[in-house]
Structures are given as C-alpha cells and as structure tokens.
Scaffold this active site. Structure first.
Site, PDB file in Angstrom:
ATOM      1  CE  LYS A  22       2.672   7.508   5.489  1.00  0.00           C
ATOM      2  NZ  LYS A  22       2.284   6.705   4.468  1.00  0.00           N
ATOM      3  CB  SER A  25       4.233   8.090   1.193  1.00  0.00           C
ATOM      4  OG  SER A  25       3.064   7.043   1.842  1.00  0.00           O
ATOM      5  CB  SER A  66       2.479   4.369   0.821  1.00  0.00           C
ATOM      6  OG  SER A  66       2.430   5.509  -0.004  1.00  0.00           O
TER       7      SER A  66
END
Lengths: 508, 526
Positions: A60, A146, A170
């Site tokens: 990420k 997210s 997330s």
C-alpha cells in the site's frame, strides 16, 4: 460454499525468465482498468530464497519503500520517496518475497471507498458469475477503502498478496468488497516503523491474499518485534499470549465456542448479507461448533468515538505536511499575508490535502481545542475503554495487555460467555457503485449526509478500538452476485486462532 | 519504558521536607519601589547533556557545528518515523529531580503541544503537560536563607533553530537542535526581587552542572528562561502577572524583571490596570514589549502522545539514580570549607570549568578541579595546595587561554613540584619556571628530573654555597658603585645586588640566602 469463480486468469506465457518482468507485464495488462497499482517496481531480482520466495507482494502506498515513491495517494507527497524501507517491507524482502509495486488507497488511509485518491478511484475488478460483458460496459463498483488498491490487486491476480493498513476497517472492508481475505492483526504485532501515521493508536499493517493460508504465511514473517516501534508488543507480551490454552480446531469443531454479537446487525445491514451470514453460521453449527449469542453493549457508541479519536490524531499527525522539509510546496502568492507561519503553510496545505483529509483535520483540530477536549476527546477515550471491556467480558482468553487481577475478574467472574471467537458480517452491504462523476467530488454516498460513508465502518471499528485481531473471509455472493465477507474476531494475541477459524470458514 | 510501576508510598520520604509558603516570607521594603512587593516565578529550560537526542539516535550538537548535520529522518519529521525514548535523558531528568528535592512520579506520560512554526518540523512538541516526571521540589538559594519551591519538572523536546536573513528575505532552518532533550523546571512564584531571581538561576545552574544534567550555559543557549512577574501591596493579593519570554543571560533577566516591575508600578500608580500578557525584552532599549495578550494566547491542543507508552519509574531506578549522583554543590562547598579553605578559594575551585566535571550521559568525567585539588592535598597542606592551584596552575593556564580540562600537569607532577618548593630544594621562583616549562612543553617528566635537566636546583647557603658565593662576588664586581654605597652603610641598595644575583642564577638562588651572603661579604663583621 464459496461459489463465485475467480476472474479468468490472465493467460500466461511461460517465456519470462524473470518473475519481476512477468509481474510487470501482468500489471501492464490488467491495471489500466482497475487502477490498483500506482508505482511498479524496477527490475530488481529478489533474494530468491526464504520462506516467501514464491510470493509477489504489492505494498500500500502509505508504507515506505526506498526504491519507489510513497505518496499516500496525496498531492502533498506526489513526488516523495522515503529514504528508508518500512520494517515490514524489509522483513518480507529478507524472507525472499518480491515487492512488485505500490497500491492505490484513499488519501493517507482516510476513506471507505477508495475514491479520495489523487490517482482516482480503484475499480472493483470482481466479475459476477453471470457477467460476460466487457470491462467498459460493466457496472463500476467500489473496491472499498482505504486499501482498495491492495484488495483489487490481489483479486485481479496482479500479486499473490498485498500489504494494507487498517485503522478502522481499511483492510477488512475492501477485502469484503473485492472477495479476498483481509487480516488486521492484533495492534502492535507488525511494526509501524515506516508506516505513514494516520491515527497511531489505531493503525495496523494489514495483509491481503486470495486465501487464508497465504495470508498466514505473510503474517508469520511480518509479525516480528521491532524496537523501532515504541508501540510494538514486547517479546514478553507475545510470549504471554501464546500461553493461553486454545481450543484445538480440527475438522470437527466440537469445543469451539463462537459468539454472535447481537449489536452487529443494525437496520442498515443489507438483508442479503444476513442471509449469507446465516448459511455460514449453520454450517459451523453442523460441524460441531457452539454458537452463542453475545452482547457488546457499547458497540453503538464505537463509531462516534472512533471518528473523534482518529480525527484528533489525524490533525496532529498531518501537521508535519507544511511544505518545508519535503513534499509539495506551494509558494505564497505575491502580496499574501506572511505575518504568521501558519499563513504561509496554509497555501501548501490547502492545495496538497484533498477534501476528506481537510474535513478530518478540521474535525480533529476542534476535538482537541481546550473547550471541546473533555466532551469529545476524553469522552471518546472513555467509550474506547468500555468497548475494550465489552470484548474482555465475552472472550474466554484473558487480555494479556491488562494486568493479572483484572484478567481474572473479567474472564472468570463476570464473563458468562467464554467464547473463543466472534463472528459477524464484515460490511453492511456488498460493494457500492462508484460515483459517476470525477473522483473526490461529492459522491452518491457522501453527498446526502456525509455520514453514510462513515457508516460503512460500523462493523469494523470496534475491533480497531480494542486492538483485536480481525479477519475478513469471503464466503459467498450476495443476491447481486457480488462478494460477501464474514469477520472472525479474537482476543488480543489470538491471531493464530482467528486465522485457523478463518480457514474453516473458507473451506465450508 | 523503563520498568513496571511501584506503589508510590515506597518513594523515598527523605526527599520531602516542609517548605515555607511564600506568604510566610516577611516583607522587606525595597528602596527602589517602596510600598510594593515584587513576586517572581521562573520557568527554566535546560538542555540535557546527552550524546543522543530525546527520541532519535542522532547526536546532539554544539553551537559551532555545521547546520543540518545532526539530523535523522525522525528529527526532520519524515513520514513513517516514530519516537524512541533515550533512557539517558530520563536518567538525567531523574538526577535533576533528586537534586531539586522533588517527588519523582512513578508514572508520567508524554503529550503533544501543537503549534505551527518553522522551527517545529512535526507541528507539535512532545512534552509532559498532564503528568510530569517530577513535582514538589525545592531549591535553597545561596543568600538570605530563601527556599524556592519547584512546582514541576518535565521532559520535552527542544525546537530547531530558525534565523531570518533580512537581506535576502529568507528564513533559514537548522535542525541540529531539533529534538534535543530538555528539562523544563517550573518554580513557584516564591522570589521577591530581581536579585533573588538571579540567585535562583545561578544556583540552579550550579546544581545542574554538578549532577551532569546540563552545561547550563545561557550564552550558548543550553539554558534559557522565562520570568513571570507581578507586583502587589504588602499583605495584599498577588497582582496580575506578565510573562517575559526568552531571557538569555542572568544579567538581562534581572534588568528585564526590574523594568517590568517599574512598568507595573507606573501603571498601577496612575490608576491603570496591568493586563495579563506575554512580553519580550529588548536588551538595547532595556524595556519589555508586548508579544501577545491573554486573548491571543494560542490553544496548544494538548493531546496524549499515542506513540509513547507511559514512563514508569520504580524504586530500583530511583535508587540507581541516587547512587550514581555526583556530589551536590552545597555538600561539596561545606566539605571544602571544612578542610580550611577560604570561601573565595572554594568558589574559585568549584567554578573552574564548571559543568565539565561530569561527562555526557551522566558518565563520570575527569573529576575537574575539585577532584584534582583533593588528590593533590592528600598529605599536603590544603591551603598551600589551593594557592599553587588557583594562583599558579590556573593562572598560567588562563594566560595561555587554556581551560582546566587542557591541563597537562598530572597530580603526581604537581605534587612533587609543591614538595620540592616546600623542602627548599628549589625556590618558589624556580617552581613557577618549572610549571611554565611543563605546561608549554606538555612535559611528562617529573619535576625533580626537569629541575636537574634545567639546572634549577636551589643555590642555597648550605647546598651549593660555592656557586652562590661566586655569583655574589661577580655581582659585587659587576656593580662596584652600588657595592661601595652598601659598604658605606646604606643597606637598602643591597637589593640591587640581590637582584643581579637572582637574575644571574635564573631564579635558582634563594633571595634570603643571597642577601645574607652579600651582607657577609660587604659589611664589616659585627
């Protein structure tokens, strides 16, 4: 029971002599429609040995890598490359894993739909069994946020596993929307050194993969004590949590006590989700598990408390992005007021941060002002404590983070449930449609009240507040044919048990 | 995190004594402001003398270091970095707390204080707002039997340094200082004059230096202070106080307090009110000026730091700190005085290279001038030893602009030199010459060998009377006129001949022996 077939795998020609160039080509072909990968790794050969030598892992974009930019999907860090690797990245590389790229996410991890990104939204790559339409004609659904890029990259076969982060859901929410496995480990097990802070007291590194076994392999390497993380669980605490006797989970689930928290079925929960969830519960029961309804009475306050605490920490953690040391710098326009330092920073911060981030900074700043501190921040901390106590009351295993005396009280005297793990739906619905308009503008979900988007996290936030391990496992499709996830939550440090139960659920 | 917490009742009780309340202090009229009582409280920030910063591994720096060379990604607030508490800073804060008779808190915590300024890369300073490491202490001033209560002691980060270049309209930021450990020491408003405030800072400096907590150097910025000042009618309630920020020397602090007192009195005597303000001090104009009013006071949005676990200090750690504590100035002073040293000599010895006696991270240093004196005075007269040290050794080092840490003369060398002068084997003058030689040549030879090499052995009547007699006869021959005058009975002129002998002997001659011999040679036998 898992009926949804995977996407038809990209047809491989085994003429690649380098796995890196193989993955680069896969990303080249697949990423354009999904928008999951934002930086692709250069052609560095991996170490080629170690327990993860066969895995290609995406990271990420809020986790620092020295060889690729780390932008947090923000204009603020658009050209930022960290001088160091996050500890977790080093651990994976040292174990032989190939880091193949960085994944799209909501800006600094703030969002539930992966629409608040400077790179634009991630498109959920899932294709329903009945869907044979070409990409451009399909409905565009959110990958969740997210960590939408990580979930979509795994789902679309652009990597074997992905690192995500989870502050309030997330990792678990996008895993649920994209039909992959997503683990948020116990807080403090995976080092946060090199993970860009959103809300330090809640942030965890999450792991995503297509199955629980792969998730577990990556977790076993990543869960290593790191003295550079002051919130890391010490070796002593890790050891203590291993001493708790765990039920032996075999094919026959006799002796496994699964709690179903009654507060996790709000009115907003989609009916088809309940149906899928019931199927799983009865399958577990058929295999011998005890199903016990439990109550976690503080759950209804958790979401508000979460947004106060997370926003307060955001306002503090994001104060450093001022355009001075690194990142975006917007010069003050001619004639601008330069009498205060904050006036100079304002130009950079107004342009560098997206709307959602700005909103949360403002909320958090307010929550920390002298007038609001008691009613908001301290009140939220009290709620957080109650949420933690709720969990301690229902679990059979003691919370090793608390001191001995209170363990005894909570697990042996006041607890009437003695459950091993909790089971609940991961999300209130299947993946929602992406807004038709441009990214980060008012979407269907945020335009009406602004709170609807936050409500996506209602089922994932309590485990974050309590720092507990939580695993979302794809189980079956909803009536619309899109994936549904079920979450397994355990006591702090019981990550292995959570993964084991997740494996059972996966195989049902 | 240091260790698990203990029951607070296990803390040392002897660290608490009953302290007088400020109200108990009797009012003494000050001729500068008759009819008014002055009330002063001080906040002192002292840089901790550690090798590394408070939360990062980068090395601390000094004034002369090249800008931005002592910086880690953490110091520059890079994303993904996290703080790591330096236990040495905790040790030195504990020493400070114990030296100031404070109650060490078994559990303290770190908070973030938020404001936007270019010298603060993270946008917040990590400090101890809600739960400081120690509280309820006291400092005994050097004059007037005054005890100033210490409200609290907290650990915190220093800021970076920003300088404005007006020529190019540029702010320059040096991160060398960013994140250096500080102790903030907050006093109660127990001081009643600018002089008491000056005494407080000087006494505090000496304490911090003696325990190795800080160099406490105001000129170099390792000690900075803010003063709270108010005035009231004797017996009346305290007046409205103003805070004067960033005072950079004891002298200027005292001037600033005096100016502020006079400003308050002028306002009050003309029927106006003092408004609560934060003020600066203009050293050139000798006046304070308004920085901001109470209404403009920033909201620092204090928040418990979510990265740093609480700081737990148990009894074992406190015991360790007590055992490793160097001697406090008060104890040292009385010990030296009891050896017969004058107050002045004691002060001189204790002020030599102050702050350098203890090394970085509280490690024992070379011991400094006092330790040198104590080794030297073993088996010797302390008064003679202190004279040699303060007048000759320190004097000659000072003339060369060298500090005591640069002293090349070992205790053994110095001891033998003093002994040789004492037993007359060399003269005092030769001793000084020898010392000069040892210092300039960084000689490791023992003085006895050097004296022989340099032919400095004393020419006394007994030992080498022949050569002394020869020198005297040469002097008489060289100065026939003066010799004649002496022969006629003017004995005062003999000193010219003695001077000639001394000069020719290069100081080896004993002046008294030479005088006696010259008299013997020139004057009729009685």
């Amino acid at each position: 029971m898992r009926s949804a077939p995977r996407n038809i795998r990209f047809c491989l020609h085994l003429r690649y002599n380098s796995t890196v160039s193989y993955w680069r080509d896969v990303i080249d072909v697949k990423n354009a429609s999904v928008n999951a990968i934002v930086h692709t790794a250069g052609l560095h050969p991996g170490t080629g040995h170690g327990p993860l030598k066969d895995l290609a892992i995406a990271v990420k974009d809020n986790i620092c890598t020295a060889s690729m930019p780390t932008t947090c999907s923000s204009a603020m860090l658009k050209d930022f490359t960290s001088p160091f690797n996050a500890t977790v990245v080093d651990l994976l590389q040292d174990a032989g894993a190939q880091i193949i790229g960085k994944t799209n996410c909501d800006e600094f991890g703030m969002g539930s739909l992966n629409t608040h990104s400077v790179y634009g939204p991630v498109v959920n790559p899932y294709s329903t069994p009945s869907d044979s339409a070409p990409w451009v004609e399909r409905e565009r659904r959110s990958a969740g946020g997210s960590s939408g890029g990580s979930a979509a990259a795994v789902a679309e076969g652009m990597c074997d596993a992905a690192l995500a982060t989870d502050t309030g859901g997330s990792t678990r929410l996008p895993a649920s929307y994209c039909g992959v496995v997503g683990l948020k480990p116990s807080y403090g097990l995976i080092s946060r050194w090199g993970v860009v802070s959103f809300a330090d007291s809640l942030d965890c590194v999450g792991i995503m993969a297509n199955d629980v076994a792969t998730t577990k392999r990556v977790f076993n390497v990543a869960s290593t004590y790191d003295p550079k993380d002051p919130t890391a669980a010490t070796l002593e605490t890790r050891h203590k949590s291993q001493l708790t006797p765990m039920p032996l989970v075999e094919k026959n689930l006799q002796g496994l006590r699964i709690g179903i928290p009654q507060e996790y079925f709000p009115a907003e929960l989609d009916r088809s989700i309940i149906r899928s969830f019931r199927l799983i519960v009865s399958a577990l029961k058929d295999n011998g598990a005890s199903i016990i309804p439990v109550s976690l009475p503080s759950t209804s306050y958790a979401l508000s408390a979460y947004y106060v605490i997370a926003s307060a920490e955001v306002s503090s953690n994001l104060a450093r992005y001022d355009g001075i040391q690194y990142g975006l710098r917007v010069d003050t326009p001619h004639g601008a007021d330069k009498t205060k330092t904050s006036n100079i920073y304002a130009h950079t911060r107004s342009q560098g941060f997206g709307r959602e981030v700005q909103k949360r900074i403002l909320l958090g700043t307010y929550a920390l002002t002298a007038d609001a501190f008691d009613n908001y921040f301290l009140q939220a901390q009290r709620v957080r404590k109650l949420v933690r106590e709720d969990f301690d009351h229902v679990f059979r295993a003691p919370n090793v983070l608390m001191n001995h005396s209170s363990n005894f009280t909570s697990s042996s005297q006041t607890s009437n449930s003695n459950i091993d793990v909790l089971l609940h739906p991961s999300a209130i619905r299947t993946a929602p449609l992406l807004p038709l308009s441009s990214p980060d503008s008012s979407s269907i979900l945020s335009s009406s009240s602004g709170l609807d988007a936050y409500f996506q996290d209602v089922l994932t936030v309590p485990a974050s507040l309590a720092g507990l391990p939580a695993l979302s496992v794809p189980v079956c499709s909803g009536v619309d044919g899109w994936p549904v996830g079920v979450s397994v939550v355990g006591q702090w440090g019981c990550d292995d048990l959570v993964l084991r139960v997740g494996e059972i659920v996966e195989q049902l | 995190m240091l260790a698990r917490a203990v029951n607070p009742c296990l803390l040392p009780r002897n660290f608490h004594r009953i302290r007088p309340f400020p109200a108990e202090r009797t009012y003494h009229e000050d001729p500068r402001w008759p009819g008014w009582e002055v009330v002063v409280g001080l906040e002192v920030h002292a840089q901790l003398k550690t090798r590394q910063k408070l939360f990062s591994e980068s090395l601390t720096s000094e004034l002369g270091h090249v800008a931005n060379t002592h910086v880690s990604p953490y110091d520059a607030a890079f994303p993904g970095t996290l703080p790591h508490l330096n236990s040495k800073c905790v040790d030195l804060a504990l020493r400070t707390a114990l030296a100031l008779d404070s109650k060490v808190q078994p559990r303290s915590a770190f908070d973030r204080k938020h404001y936007f300024y270019s010298d603060l890369p993270t946008g917040y300073q990590i400090t101890q707002h809600y739960a400081p490491i120690a509280s309820d202490g006291a400092l005994h001033l050097s004059r007037g039997d005054v005890v100033v209560r210490i409200k609290q002691i907290q650990l915190e980060q220093d800021t970076a340094k920003s300088t404005f270049d007006p020529r190019h309209h540029l702010s320059q930021i040096d991160l060398n200082r960013a994140g250096t450990g500080l102790v903030e020491i907050v006093s109660e408003s127990d001081m009643r004059s600018p002089e008491e405030a000056g005494d407080y800072v000087r006494t505090l400096q000496a304490v911090l230096r003696s325990v190795g907590a800080s160099d406490g150097n105001m000129e170099q910025g390792s000690l900075r202070c803010d003063a709270n000042v108010s005035v009231n009618k004797p017996g009346g309630p305290f007046g409205t106080r103003c805070e004067i920020k960033n005072l950079n020397s004891v002298k200027f602090m005292m001037v600033a307090i005096t100016c502020e007192v006079l400003r308050h009195i002028k306002l009050l005597e003309t029927g106006q009110v003092v408004s609560q303000e934060t003020r600066g001090f203009d050293e050139l104009k000798s006046q304070t000026f308004k920085l901001r009013s109470k209404e403009d006071a920033p909201d620092y949005r204090y928040m418990p730091d979510p990265n740093l676990p609480p700081l737990l200090v148990n009894q074992a750690i406190i015991t360790l700190a007590i055992n490793s504590m160097p001697e406090l100035p008060g104890a040292m002073r009385s010990r030296l005085c009891s050896q017969g040293l004058s107050k002045r000599d004691t002060e001189v010895l204790m002020s030599v290279d102050s702050g350098r006696e203890v090394g970085f991270d509280g490690e024992p240093g070379s011991g400094g001038a006092v330790a040198y004196f104590e080794s030297l005075s073993k088996g010797r007269d302390p008064k003679i030893v202190v004279n040699w040290m303060t007048h000759e050794l320190l004097g000659q080092l000072g003339a060369r602009k060298e500090t005591f840490t640069q002293n090349p003369v070992s205790v053994e060398q110095m001891g033998e030199l003093i002994d040789m002068v004492q037993d007359g084997s060399i003269t005092g003058t030769s001793g000084k010459t020898l010392l000069h030689h040892m210092i300039t040549h960084r000689s490791r030879e023992m003085p006895s060998k050097l004296a022989a090499d340099l032919s400095l052995a004393a020419l006394s009547k007994n030992s080498l009377s022949d050569s002394l007699k020869k020198l005297c006869e040469e002097a008489i021959a060289a100065l026939p006129e003066e010799a004649g005058v002496v022969r006629k009975g003017n004995e005062r002129v003999i000193m010219k001949l003695v001077g000639k002998v001394m000069k020719d002997s290069r100081g080896r001659a004993d002046a008294k022996a030479a005088t006696d011999l010259l008299k013997e040679l020139l004057l009729p036998k009685q």
